[in-house]
Design a protein around this motif. Structure first.
Motif, PDB file in Angstrom:
ATOM      1  N   GLY A  22       3.010  -1.395   0.753  1.00  0.00           N
ATOM      2  CA  GLY A  22       4.304  -1.643   0.136  1.00  0.00           C
ATOM      3  C   GLY A  22       5.364  -2.098   1.110  1.00  0.00           C
ATOM      4  N   ASP A  26       6.384  -4.702  -1.895  1.00  0.00           N
ATOM      5  CA  ASP A  26       5.939  -4.266  -3.220  1.00  0.00           C
ATOM      6  C   ASP A  26       7.118  -3.672  -3.980  1.00  0.00           C
ATOM      7  N   SER A  27       7.098  -3.806  -5.301  1.00  0.00           N
ATOM      8  CA  SER A  27       8.234  -3.333  -6.103  1.00  0.00           C
ATOM      9  C   SER A  27       7.768  -2.325  -7.139  1.00  0.00           C
ATOM     10  N   ARG A  28       6.932  -1.392  -6.738  1.00  0.00           N
ATOM     11  CA  ARG A  28       6.492  -0.360  -7.661  1.00  0.00           C
ATOM     12  C   ARG A  28       7.651   0.569  -7.980  1.00  0.00           C
ATOM     13  N   GLU A  29       7.535   1.274  -9.108  1.00  0.00           N
ATOM     14  CA  GLU A  29       8.590   2.174  -9.537  1.00  0.00           C
ATOM     15  C   GLU A  29       8.761   3.319  -8.536  1.00  0.00           C
ATOM     16  N   GLY A  68       3.820   2.168  -1.528  1.00  0.00           N
ATOM     17  CA  GLY A  68       4.704   1.178  -2.122  1.00  0.00           C
ATOM     18  C   GLY A  68       5.744   1.737  -3.060  1.00  0.00           C
ATOM     19  N   HIS A  69       5.734   3.021  -3.313  1.00  0.00           N
ATOM     20  CA  HIS A  69       6.729   3.667  -4.171  1.00  0.00           C
ATOM     21  C   HIS A  69       7.848   4.259  -3.318  1.00  0.00           C
ATOM     22  N   GLU A 334      -1.680   7.201  -2.551  1.00  0.00           N
ATOM     23  CA  GLU A 334      -2.432   6.051  -2.064  1.00  0.00           C
ATOM     24  C   GLU A 334      -3.751   5.893  -2.825  1.00  0.00           C
ATOM     25  N   VAL A 337      -3.009   4.249  -6.217  1.00  0.00           N
ATOM     26  CA  VAL A 337      -2.776   2.813  -6.111  1.00  0.00           C
ATOM     27  C   VAL A 337      -4.087   2.069  -5.875  1.00  0.00           C
ATOM     28  N   THR A 341      -3.511   2.303 -10.318  1.00  0.00           N
ATOM     29  CA  THR A 341      -2.411   2.953 -11.030  1.00  0.00           C
ATOM     30  C   THR A 341      -1.093   2.586 -10.358  1.00  0.00           C
ATOM     31  N   ASP A 342      -0.227   1.840 -11.037  1.00  0.00           N
ATOM     32  CA  ASP A 342       1.062   1.449 -10.464  1.00  0.00           C
ATOM     33  C   ASP A 342       2.164   2.437 -10.846  1.00  0.00           C
ATOM     34  N   GLY A 343       2.340   2.661 -12.134  1.00  0.00           N
ATOM     35  CA  GLY A 343       3.315   3.656 -12.564  1.00  0.00           C
ATOM     36  C   GLY A 343       2.699   5.039 -12.465  1.00  0.00           C
TER      37      GLY A 343
END
Length: 420
Positions: A22, A26-29, A68-69, A334, A337, A341-343
């Motif tokens: 990330g 990366d623009s994960r929530e 990335g979160h 990690e 991801v 699983t993003d959210g």
């Protein structure tokens, strides 16, 4: 360029990865977690735990977040009360946290019910309540007070013919004598004398005199070695102040002991070091001694991201537990991801924890897994997965290892009489 290099080097020192996923945009929530602990109370206080959580978040977010979160940490003061613990848990539910991480509370019955109803995991509690070791949504990283007391009994059984235990007159303290006795029994020693004390008293002279008497210190014809172990949290220092005032009467004939969390390097430093009351004391802990190189990554994060916050002491067991708990959270996120699983929701974290075959903590604990086959078959503590302790002693004012590596007290816990 120098600043960027320093950041990359700092990240590479942390176990498991260099720059976290990330970092390239990366623009994960964002993910939100909570860390709670008592602060400003007349009994036990753990301000370093939420402070460590905040420092960890600053480090993580400076290096791309966790998988990335962006990591958001909400803290709560549970005030060492059932009401406070319940309110913190309800706040965690309202704010939609995905986990409560690296926290301290003695009041498991007050905080676990709201978390269980909302499906929020309790990851890496301090181990101060029984609920942490029987709730299906609790994921402990150490063996709690149970492992420490069983280990302390094992440690003292080698040298002590008689043992006095001074412990809090609380629900959380009621099992301690049984657990200590289980460890003593493995060394063919008799049960300890169980001495109850208020956890917020300002003087423990009566308890100190009873402990010394039970250990045989006042018997001029007594034989063998007597030992006094005290497990009173922050008030352990107060107890040993009372103990020290009586010590000239017995000519130092009794050895003292405790467990980490009640006695630690910060306490040794402020009570005189090698000239203080704890010189020669036996101490049982969960983790390697604070000077161990395996704590290097944590120390670097504290140095670079705590901004001289004096609540955070790298030798404090609470701070160390919070670090380990967030290390586990990092690996779990990690893994999510990596599996697409993003959210991330609380249920995702629970699923990943239940399915993980093992999480590494840089050697600070054994590999941690909460799969059914790795749980301890102890009636009162089925959620224990880390059944190891360390034997330490105070030499020249410093906590040092008595023996290399960890000591397995799993069988001691299994054999301990049921609290019920």
């Amino acid at each position: 360029m120098a600043a960027g290099t320093a950041t990359a080097v700092g990240a590479s020192l942390l176990a498991g990865c260099a720059v976290l996923p990330g970092a390239s945009g990366d623009s994960r929530e964002p993910v939100t977690v909570m860390t709670w602990a008592p602060e400003g109370t007349p009994a036990t206080n753990m301000p370093g735990m939420p402070a460590m959580a905040k420092a960890y978040a600053r480090w993580a977010n400076a290096n791309g977040g966790l998988a990335g979160h962006e990591l958001k940490v909400v803290t709560c003061n549970e005030h060492n009360t059932t009401v406070g613990a319940s309110q913190c848990a309800k706040q965690a539910v309202r704010q939609g946290v995905i986990a409560v991480v690296g926290s301290y509370s003695q009041h498991g019955r007050a905080f676990m019910a709201p978390l269980e109803t909302a499906g929020i995991p309790y990851l890496g509690g301090y181990g101060a309540s029984d609920k942490e070791f029987n709730s299906p949504l609790s994921y402990p990283v150490n063996g709690g007070q149970a492992a420490l007391l069983a280990g302390n009994g094992r440690q003292l059984a080698r040298d002590c013919d008689r043992v006095s235990l001074v412990r809090p007159d609380t629900v959380a303290g009621d099992d301690l004598a049984t657990l200590l006795g289980s460890g003593l029994a493995e060394g063919d020693r008799g049960a300890a004398t169980d001495i109850l004390a208020a956890e917020d008293a300002n003087d423990y002279t009566a308890q100190a005199r009873e402990a010394l008497s039970s250990a045989g210190a006042f018997d001029a014809y007594g034989t063998g070695t007597g030992c006094v172990t005290a497990v009173l949290g922050d008030r352990t220092e107060t107890f040993f102040d009372s103990f020290r005032r009586l010590e000239p009467e017995v000519h130092g004939s009794v050895r003292v002991a405790s467990v980490l969390g009640s006695v630690g390097q910060p306490l040794l430093d402020r009570t005189g070091g090698k000239d203080g009351p704890f010189e020669g004391a036996y101490v049982t802990g969960w983790y390697p001694v604070a000077s161990d190189a395996r704590w290097g990554p944590m120390r670097r994060v504290i140095r670079e991201h705590a901004f001289a916050d004096n609540r955070i002491d790298p030798a404090d067991t609470g701070v160390q537990t919070t670090w380990i708990a967030y290390t586990v959270l990092k690996e779990i996120l990690e893994s999510l991801v990596e599996n697409g699983t993003d959210g991330v929701a609380a249920s995702d974290v629970v699923g990943a924890l239940n399915q993980s075959e093992g999480v590494e903590t840089g050697g600070l604990t054994p590999t941690l897994s909460w799969r059914l086959e790795h749980l301890l078959a102890a009636r009162d503590f089925p959620r224990i997965v880390n059944r190891y302790v360390t034997f330490q002693v105070v030499r020249r004012g410093r906590l040092v290892s008595v023996k290399e590596g960890f000591v397995d007290v799993g069988e001691t816990l299994v054999q301990a009489p049921s609290a019920g």
